[in-house]
Design a protein around this motif. Structure first.
Motif, PDB file in Angstrom:
ATOM      1  N   SER A 230      28.669  40.452  43.230  1.00 12.86           N
ATOM      2  CA  SER A 230      29.758  40.783  44.405  1.00 12.86           C
ATOM      3  C   SER A 230      31.107  40.434  43.811  1.00 12.86           C
ATOM      4  N   GLU A 231      32.058  39.592  44.411  1.00 12.19           N
ATOM      5  CA  GLU A 231      33.131  39.237  44.072  1.00 12.19           C
ATOM      6  C   GLU A 231      33.443  38.047  43.159  1.00 12.19           C
ATOM      7  N   ARG A 232      32.211  37.318  43.042  1.00 13.81           N
ATOM      8  CA  ARG A 232      31.997  36.208  42.435  1.00 13.81           C
ATOM      9  C   ARG A 232      31.808  36.121  41.055  1.00 13.81           C
ATOM     10  N   GLN A 233      32.737  35.504  40.110  1.00 14.66           N
ATOM     11  CA  GLN A 233      32.567  35.529  38.595  1.00 14.66           C
ATOM     12  C   GLN A 233      31.768  34.590  38.058  1.00 14.66           C
TER      13      GLN A 233
ATOM     14  N   VAL B 163      29.129  28.127  35.401  1.00  9.99           N
ATOM     15  CA  VAL B 163      30.298  27.755  36.255  1.00  9.99           C
ATOM     16  C   VAL B 163      30.677  29.420  36.869  1.00  9.99           C
ATOM     17  N   SER B 164      31.010  29.161  38.103  1.00 12.15           N
ATOM     18  CA  SER B 164      31.191  30.317  39.052  1.00 12.15           C
ATOM     19  C   SER B 164      32.356  30.176  39.911  1.00 12.15           C
ATOM     20  N   GLY B 165      33.162  30.957  40.321  1.00 11.16           N
ATOM     21  CA  GLY B 165      34.344  31.063  41.467  1.00 11.16           C
ATOM     22  C   GLY B 165      34.897  32.499  41.435  1.00 11.16           C
ATOM     23  N   ILE B 166      35.697  32.530  42.588  1.00 11.72           N
ATOM     24  CA  ILE B 166      36.434  33.499  42.966  1.00 11.72           C
ATOM     25  C   ILE B 166      37.783  33.378  42.694  1.00 11.72           C
ATOM     26  N   ASP B 167      38.438  34.452  41.867  1.00  4.79           N
ATOM     27  CA  ASP B 167      39.564  34.350  41.484  1.00  4.79           C
ATOM     28  C   ASP B 167      40.694  34.823  42.618  1.00  4.79           C
TER      29      ASP B 167
END
Length: 455
Positions: free
Chosen positions: A121-124, A141-145
């Motif tokens: 989805s939108e998460r990297q 490690v993941s996150g949304i910029d």
């Protein structure tokens, strides 16, 4: 729609297309670059996580509460979610609150590639395979910029505003430049609209701008067209005036002879004299009409049919016809100078037209030197055929040499000799069509030489 608006609209459409490609390309490039930077950031944080958890050998010593405190502080600083898996058992040592489960296929891919970037989805996500003395682990490690997405949103708005402003500005500048570019055309059109058949002598003025551009080429071409139109109209006016005069004269003579002969009865001999006079005037009229028809054909006919013809055959044909009309005159054809190169006598020409041209020159030579001899001699000049028609007539005044080829021109010295002033004009038109160069040399009371240099 006029050309100015078309130019402005077409240039604006082209600008909009190119600018759209540039802005879209720049946006996509920035988006891809921003995504790669965020992946690199996640990868760096994964390495930091490995050092934080494994290099200090704290993974088994710290209790769950300590884990939660460390994880909370670290996530607060990094603003990212961290997971740690056992590479062999796929057991989750450290988990986050992200509602996304990674399957075995994704974890195996991380173990195989050592470092793997992917997004859901939108998460990297950035996965790191890490070997430690305690075992092999997979750190994800993941996150949304959010910062990057906000920058992309701002950039898209800025690009869209620039795009609309650029199109509007380009259209306005395009219309302005189109008006400036086409202003000389408007001046030319305005000047052209003032030119009629009454002032064909007028010419368009050249702009004061230095150099050569399309406007100057257009004005030069149009001035040349005006010059040709003026010459054509002048010739037409002179043609009508002189033609009517030339036709009117024999008709007047014919009507006069008929009226005189009808005034009272006459003898057969007198009627015979009248008929001879009528015959002479009728032939004059026919000759004039034939010349006018030939002239009309030269001006209006389709391109001539060219073929290989022999000059000597044409000249002999002319001499046979003139021998009947002028049996007292002797015409000598001399081809000795080219006896070794008779191929020069074969030229590419229209047989009928070339016959008319040579006939007119030889006919004039015979009439103006009657009863003296006329010589027709062939020479070779620079590998080309040079044909000279030499008479022994009264000659042509120097001031008249250039005028003898004008339509209906008759010299004062030759007005007593029958003619219509058409022959040499027609001859010159034919010679020009065949690229035959004609020069005239004449001396009063000694004769005239017409020299024809064939191509």
């Amino acid at each position: 729609m006029n050309l100015k608006n078309k130019l402005a609209i077409n240039s604006t459409l082209l600008f909009a297309f190119i600018l759209g490609l540039v802005l879209i390309g720049s946006f996509l490039l920035f988006k891809s670059h921003r995504k790669d930077l965020y992946y690199e950031k996640l990868e760096d944080n994964a390495l930091i996580t490995a050092f934080f958890y494994f290099e200090k050998d704290e993974i088994k010593k710290i209790d769950s509460i300590s884990y939660q405190e460390i994880e909370s502080k670290y996530n607060k600083i990094a603003n990212q979610s961290i997971r740690i898996y056992n590479a062999k058992t796929k057991k989750l040592y450290l988990h986050d609150d992200v509602p996304v489960e990674l399957n075995d296929r994704e974890l195996k891919a991380i173990s195989k590639d050592k470092i793997l970037h992917f997004n859901i989805s939108e998460r990297q996500f950035s996965g790191l395979y890490y070997k430690d003395n305690q075992g092999d682990f997979i750190i994800v490690v993941s996150g949304i910029d959010d910062v990057g997405n906000q920058q992309l949103e701002t950039l898209s708005i800025v690009f869209f505003c620039f795009y609309l402003a650029g199109i509007a500005l380009n259209y306005l500048l395009g219309r302005f430049l189109a008006r400036q570019t086409f202003r000389p055309f408007a001046d030319v059109i305005s000047k052209v609209n003032t030119i009629t058949t009454e002032n064909l002598h007028s010419r368009l003025e050249m702009p004061a701008v230095s150099g050569k551009d399309e406007i100057k080429e257009l004005i030069t071409t149009f001035n040349y067209l005006l010059e040709r139109l003026e010459n054509g109209v002048t010739i037409q006016k002179n043609f009508l005036k002189n033609a009517s005069h030339e036709l009117k004269t024999p008709l007047t003579f014919i009507i006069g002879d008929i009226d005189v002969s009808l005034q009272h009865p006459r003898t057969n001999e007198q009627y015979e004299e009248v008929l001879k006079s009528l015959r002479k005037d009728t032939f004059h009229l026919k000759s004039t009409l034939d010349g006018l028809l030939i002239l009309s054909g030269l001006e209006l006919s389709e391109p001539d049919q060219m073929e290989i013809v022999r000059i000597d055959e044409i000249v002999w044909n002319i001499l046979e016809k003139k021998a009947i009309e002028y049996p007292e005159v002797k015409v000598i054809l001399n081809l000795d100078a080219i006896a070794n190169n008779e191929d020069l006598l074969s030229v590419n020409a229209n047989r009928h037209m070339l016959f008319i041209a040579l006939y007119n020159i030889i006919d004039n030579a015979i009439k103006f030197s009657f009863p003296s001899q006329v010589n027709v001699t062939a020479f070779e000049k620079q590998g080309k055929l040079l044909l000279k028609i030499i008479d022994q007539g009264s000659g042509i005044a120097e001031k008249d040499i250039e005028s003898i080829f004008d339509l209906f021109f008759r010299s004062d010295r030759t007005r007593h000799i029958q003619g219509q002033g058409l022959g040499l004009f027609i001859t010159m038109q034919i010679l020009k069509r065949h690229n035959i160069k004609l020069t005239v040399d004449s001396e009063l009371e000694k004769g005239t030489v017409f020299s024809l240099l064939f191509p």
